[in-house]
Structures are given as structure tokens and as C-alpha cells.
Design an enzyme around this catalytic site. Structure first.
Site, PDB file in Angstrom:
ATOM      1  N   SER A  17     -29.934  71.138   6.912  1.00  0.00           N
ATOM      2  CA  SER A  17     -29.286  69.881   6.501  1.00  0.00           C
ATOM      3  C   SER A  17     -28.288  70.133   5.369  1.00  0.00           C
ATOM      4  CB  SER A  17     -30.332  68.835   6.143  1.00  0.00           C
ATOM      5  OG  SER A  17     -31.105  69.216   5.024  1.00  0.00           O
ATOM      6  N   ARG A  18     -28.753  70.093   4.135  1.00  0.00           N
ATOM      7  CA  ARG A  18     -27.910  70.451   2.998  1.00  0.00           C
ATOM      8  C   ARG A  18     -28.787  71.216   2.014  1.00  0.00           C
ATOM      9  NH1 ARG A  18     -24.112  69.785   5.708  1.00  0.00           N
ATOM     10  NH2 ARG A  18     -22.339  68.382   5.425  1.00  0.00           N
ATOM     11  N   ASP A  25     -29.939  77.576   6.822  1.00  0.00           N
ATOM     12  CA  ASP A  25     -28.526  77.661   7.222  1.00  0.00           C
ATOM     13  C   ASP A  25     -27.648  77.125   6.099  1.00  0.00           C
ATOM     14  OD1 ASP A  25     -26.433  78.185   9.133  1.00  0.00           O
ATOM     15  OD2 ASP A  25     -26.235  76.005   9.384  1.00  0.00           O
ATOM     16  N   CYS A  46     -32.251  65.439   7.169  1.00  0.00           N
ATOM     17  CA  CYS A  46     -31.794  64.231   6.475  1.00  0.00           C
ATOM     18  C   CYS A  46     -30.507  64.568   5.714  1.00  0.00           C
ATOM     19  CB  CYS A  46     -32.869  63.742   5.509  1.00  0.00           C
ATOM     20  SG  CYS A  46     -33.358  64.996   4.323  1.00  0.00           S
ATOM     21  N   PRO A  47     -29.712  63.566   5.354  1.00  0.00           N
ATOM     22  CA  PRO A  47     -28.523  63.867   4.548  1.00  0.00           C
ATOM     23  C   PRO A  47     -28.917  64.171   3.106  1.00  0.00           C
ATOM     24  CG  PRO A  47     -28.723  61.504   4.876  1.00  0.00           C
ATOM     25  CD  PRO A  47     -29.850  62.131   5.639  1.00  0.00           C
ATOM     26  N   GLU A  55     -24.092  77.231  -2.086  1.00  0.00           N
ATOM     27  CA  GLU A  55     -23.362  77.953  -1.030  1.00  0.00           C
ATOM     28  C   GLU A  55     -21.853  77.912  -1.224  1.00  0.00           C
ATOM     29  OE1 GLU A  55     -24.696  75.619   2.456  1.00  0.00           O
ATOM     30  OE2 GLU A  55     -22.595  75.043   2.704  1.00  0.00           O
ATOM     31  N   HIS A  62     -24.260  78.696   7.007  1.00  0.00           N
ATOM     32  CA  HIS A  62     -23.797  77.373   7.444  1.00  0.00           C
ATOM     33  C   HIS A  62     -23.046  77.446   8.777  1.00  0.00           C
ATOM     34  CE1 HIS A  62     -23.177  73.174   5.600  1.00  0.00           C
ATOM     35  NE2 HIS A  62     -23.142  73.088   6.925  1.00  0.00           N
TER      36      HIS A  62
HETATM   37  P1  NAD Z   1     -27.818  61.094  11.022  1.00  0.00           P
HETATM   38  O1  NAD Z   1     -27.180  60.142  10.076  1.00  0.00           O
HETATM   39  O2  NAD Z   1     -27.712  60.823  12.489  1.00  0.00           O
HETATM   40  O3  NAD Z   1     -29.385  61.236  10.674  1.00  0.00           O
HETATM   41  C1  NAD Z   1     -29.853  61.377   9.374  1.00  0.00           C
HETATM   42  C2  NAD Z   1     -31.238  60.718   9.325  1.00  0.00           C
HETATM   43  O4  NAD Z   1     -31.773  60.937   8.019  1.00  0.00           O
HETATM   44  C3  NAD Z   1     -31.177  59.202   9.562  1.00  0.00           C
HETATM   45  O5  NAD Z   1     -32.097  58.836  10.569  1.00  0.00           O
HETATM   46  C4  NAD Z   1     -31.545  58.624   8.197  1.00  0.00           C
HETATM   47  O6  NAD Z   1     -32.261  57.403   8.292  1.00  0.00           O
HETATM   48  C5  NAD Z   1     -32.420  59.741   7.635  1.00  0.00           C
HETATM   49  N1  NAD Z   1     -32.581  59.640   6.186  1.00  0.00           N
HETATM   50  C6  NAD Z   1     -31.688  59.191   5.264  1.00  0.00           C
HETATM   51  N2  NAD Z   1     -32.240  59.207   4.044  1.00  0.00           N
HETATM   52  C7  NAD Z   1     -33.504  59.666   4.197  1.00  0.00           C
HETATM   53  C8  NAD Z   1     -34.567  59.882   3.286  1.00  0.00           C
HETATM   54  N3  NAD Z   1     -34.449  59.632   1.971  1.00  0.00           N
HETATM   55  N4  NAD Z   1     -35.736  60.365   3.782  1.00  0.00           N
HETATM   56  C9  NAD Z   1     -35.886  60.610   5.111  1.00  0.00           C
HETATM   57  N5  NAD Z   1     -34.894  60.407   6.029  1.00  0.00           N
HETATM   58  C10 NAD Z   1     -33.730  59.938   5.566  1.00  0.00           C
HETATM   59  O7  NAD Z   1     -27.231  62.506  10.660  1.00  0.00           O
HETATM   60  P2  NAD Z   1     -27.251  63.826  11.567  1.00  0.00           P
HETATM   61  O8  NAD Z   1     -26.008  63.903  12.368  1.00  0.00           O
HETATM   62  O9  NAD Z   1     -28.559  63.917  12.251  1.00  0.00           O
HETATM   63  O10 NAD Z   1     -27.116  64.961  10.434  1.00  0.00           O
HETATM   64  C11 NAD Z   1     -28.142  65.171   9.485  1.00  0.00           C
HETATM   65  C12 NAD Z   1     -27.642  66.079   8.399  1.00  0.00           C
HETATM   66  O11 NAD Z   1     -27.444  67.396   8.926  1.00  0.00           O
HETATM   67  C13 NAD Z   1     -26.246  65.703   7.848  1.00  0.00           C
HETATM   68  O12 NAD Z   1     -26.328  64.734   6.825  1.00  0.00           O
HETATM   69  C14 NAD Z   1     -25.734  67.022   7.309  1.00  0.00           C
HETATM   70  O13 NAD Z   1     -26.116  67.135   5.954  1.00  0.00           O
HETATM   71  C15 NAD Z   1     -26.493  68.055   8.136  1.00  0.00           C
HETATM   72  N6  NAD Z   1     -25.592  68.831   9.022  1.00  0.00           N
HETATM   73  C16 NAD Z   1     -25.635  70.180   8.947  1.00  0.00           C
HETATM   74  C17 NAD Z   1     -24.817  70.928   9.791  1.00  0.00           C
HETATM   75  C18 NAD Z   1     -24.858  72.441   9.777  1.00  0.00           C
HETATM   76  O14 NAD Z   1     -23.909  73.066  10.267  1.00  0.00           O
HETATM   77  N7  NAD Z   1     -25.901  73.059   9.287  1.00  0.00           N
HETATM   78  C19 NAD Z   1     -23.937  70.286  10.656  1.00  0.00           C
HETATM   79  C20 NAD Z   1     -23.940  68.905  10.703  1.00  0.00           C
HETATM   80  C21 NAD Z   1     -24.769  68.168   9.883  1.00  0.00           C
END
Ligand code: NAD
Length: 337
Positions: free
Chosen positions: A233-234, A258, A205-206, A263, A295
């Protein structure tokens, strides 16, 4: 358009410069991180490009505006480091790369699961050391285990597809259900149910005010003893102090990270010759059942190319006022995140 790319790293030059040439953008790189003190470096640039740990808070945006910057192109999907309301008030356009390669991050999440499960991080060292004992390396079949995915958007869905191939049972918790995942047998449940019924929990999730420290002491206590927790995620979705308590008590079986709350002071640079100042991170590194990467979930050739191309498309979009709606970082996006 002239754009100053902050927090530039060698690994991305080739991809960014090639995309800049294709989209007729003029790019200058600086390794300096963007914050309120460094924003004035952008004097004379109408646009800046920011990375994951750059600080795009109100004071930074005010400095950027003073320097004449009108646009911020994020080379990331997450925008938790941006004060979106301040940007709108100051008339600074912000765009992101909403999707580049969900597979890159999903595959990394699964790599962390397999590493922890089969203890590859320890096995490799043993074999190098001529120690072929198997004691302590016992894993489990992924087949038949229940994996809970918190967030079933692009990356969560890609992770679900891989795990369905392993024969895992899938649980999902999300504020918006993804009907396509029903076909994989994924069942949507509450966060509490997901915590209680999963052998492995993977966070996708974000970071928002609602998800900050979603994984806290209470959530950890409600999890199965021996649970594996994966966070790509974060960092701040997890309360790291609570995580350490869960590891010390043995309630958490293993952790793959990750991302990490603090970080910004560590990742993306070589600190191997310095003394670690972050005692929490140092403690995490001492657990044999914790694997941390810096990351690198996004770090594949395909993802870097897609990030570079979308970033350059956003920069030309700023010029012609046609940034694709899904790339714009606005208050509406904040409300639906
Ligand atoms: P996305 O927007 O496609 O999916 C995020 C999902 O989280 C959505 O379905 C949304 O409804 C859900 N969400 C939002 N608030 C929520 C809550 N309170 N409880 C439960 N679910 C909730 O985004 P994505 O492309 O799948 O990316 C997800 C996250 O991964 C990004 O926000 C970013 O923080 C992280 N990310 C990390 C890396 C990395 O290198 N490690 C790279 C890209 C993204």
C-alpha cells in the site's frame, strides 16, 4: 494543453507519449522530481504531471501557482503526497487515476506471499550455485491458511479473489465494508481480531493520518507468532523500526514489502554504484525472511496504459472543466478516504 511531466522514467515514455497524441495533449518530460525547489521549471506550463514520490505539499503548490500552473495531474491512485487543502485554497485543480489495474498490485502482493512462503528468493540462488539441498526452504500450504486484508477496496478485493481460489480463509478490516466479498466467505472483523487471527496479513488501505503506523509495536505484538506481513500500500502504514524489532525477536515470520517509508530517496533509480545511506533500509536487506521490491506493484503493461490514458483524459478534462468526479482530488475525497 502543455504539461510538464516530473519524475519521468524511460519505462513510461512510450505509454505517455502515445496517450498524449491520442488526447491531443503536449507533453514534455523531465527526470527531475517535483518539489518546492524544482517547481519553477514548470514556468509557462498550465499543467504538471506528478508521480508517487513527488512532493506536492503547500510550498510546492505555491511555487507552482507563481509559475502559472493551474492543474496537477497525478499519475497514481494514492494522493497522500498532495496537500489537498492548499491546492483548493490556491485554486489549483488536482486529478488522479483512481483505478488502473487493481489486478497488477493484487497479483504482486500474492507473488510476494508465494516467494516468501516457498523461499523462492533463496532457492533460485542455491540452484544457480549448484546447491540442491532443501533444508531451510520448507514452506506451507496456502490452502486453509487465514489471510487478513487491511483495506478491501479495489486492490484488497482483487487480492481476496485470488486467495479465495487458493482455498484461504479470509478476514477483512475496513472502515467501509464491501458486501461483494461476503460471497467469497470474507468475514469483517476489527483490526485487533484480524491481527490476532491471521497467518498472513496484507495491507491495502491508503496512507492517511488514521493509517500512518497502523502496524506498530502493539499491533505486531498482537499478531500470531510467525505471521507473514505484506505491504503493497504505502510505506508509512508500517512503522519500519517496529517491524525490525518484530523480525529480530522472531515474532514476525516473514515480510514482503513493495513500499517503504523513506522510499522517496531510493526507489525508481539505479543506486547500485553508491553507498547505501539509509541504515534502516540497509538493516531490512539483511534478513533472509524479508523480500523487498521497489514499488513495482503497478508495473504491468495494462496498468501503464490505463494510467497514461486516464492522465491524458484528466488533462483534457481540466481544459473543458469535465474531469470525472471520481478522478478529482478534493477535500470531500480526503474526508471519505
Ligand atoms: P481503494 O480506495 O479502492 O481501497 C482502499 C480501501 O481502504 C477502501 O475500501 C477504504 O475504505 C479502506 N480504508 C480507508 N481508510 C482505512 C482505515 N483507516 N482502515 C482500514 N481501511 C481503510 O484503493 P485501492 O485502489 O484498493 O488502493 C489501495 C492503496 O494501494 C492505495 O491507496 C495506494 O496507496 C496503494 N497502491 C499501491 C500500488 C503499488 O504499486 N504498490 C499501486 C496502486 C495503489
Amino acid at each position: 494543453m502543455r504539461c510538464l511531466l516530473f519524475s519521468s522514467r524511460r519505462f513510461e515514455h512510450e505509454f505517455m507519449d502515445r496517450a498524449a497524441a491520442t488526447f491531443d495533449q503536449t507533453l514534455e518530460h523531465t527526470e527531475v522530481a517535483l518539489n518546492a525547489q524544482t517547481a519553477r521549471l514548470a514556468e509557462g506550463f498550465p499543467a504538471v504531471c506528478a508521480f508517487i514520490n513527488d512532493d506536492v505539499s503547500r510550498p510546492t503548490l505555491e511555487e507552482l501557482q507563481r509559475a502559472g500552473v493551474r492543474y496537477v495531474a497525478l499519475r497514481s491512485a494514492g494522493f497522500n503526497n498532495v496537500d489537498v487543502e492548499a491546492a483548493e485554497e490556491l485554486g489549483i485543480g488536482v486529478a488522479r487515476v483512481p483505478a488502473y489495474s487493481p489486478h497488477a498490485v493484487a497479483e504482486h502482493a500474492v507473488a510476494l506471499m508465494l516467494t516468501l512462503n516457498r523461499k523462492l528468493h533463496r532457492a533460485v540462488h542455491r540452484v544457480r550455485d549448484g546447491n540442491f539441498e532443501l533444508d531451510g526452504l520448507l514452506g506451507f500450504d496456502m490452502h486453509g491458511k487465514t489471510v487478513g486484508l487491511v483495506g478491501t477496496g479495489k486492490i484488497g478485493a482483487a487480492t481476496a479473489k485470488i486467495l479465495a481460489g487458493f482455498g484461504c480463509a479470509l478476514l477483512g478490516y475496513d472502515t467501509h465494508e464491501n458486501p461483494a466479498l461476503h460471497k467469497l466467505g470474507l468475514r469483517y472483523v476489527s483490526c485487533e481480531e484480524l491481527c490476532a487471527d491471521s497467518d498472513i496479513i496484507s495491507l491495502h488501505c491508503p496512507l492517511t493520518p488514521q493509517t500512518r503506523h497502523l502496524i506498530n509495536d502493539d499491533a505486531i505484538q498482537s499478531m500470531r507468532r510467525g505471521v507473514m506481513l505484506i505491504n503493497t500500500s504505502r510505506g508509512a502504514v508500517v512503522d519500519t523500526r517496529a517491524l525490525i524489532r518484530g523480525l529480530k525477536s522472531g515474532h514476525i515470520g516473514s515480510v514482503g514489502l513493495d513500499v517503504y517509508e523513506e522510499e522517496g530517496d531510493l526507489f525508481f533509480r539505479d543506486l547500485s554504484n553508491t553507498v547505501m545511506q539509509d541504515d534502516i533500509f540497509a538493516r531490512l536487506l539483511t534478513f533472509p525472511n524479508v523480500v523487498i521490491t521497489g514499488h513495482q506493484g503497478f508495473f504491468t503493461r495494462e496498468a501503464l496504459q490505463a494510467i497514461a490514458e486516464t492522465t491524458m483524459r484528466n488533462l483534457s478534462g481540466f481544459e473543458y472543466d469535465n474531469v470525472p468526479a471520481e478522478n478529482q482530488v478534493t477535500r470531500e475525497l480526503l474526508a471519505t478516504a
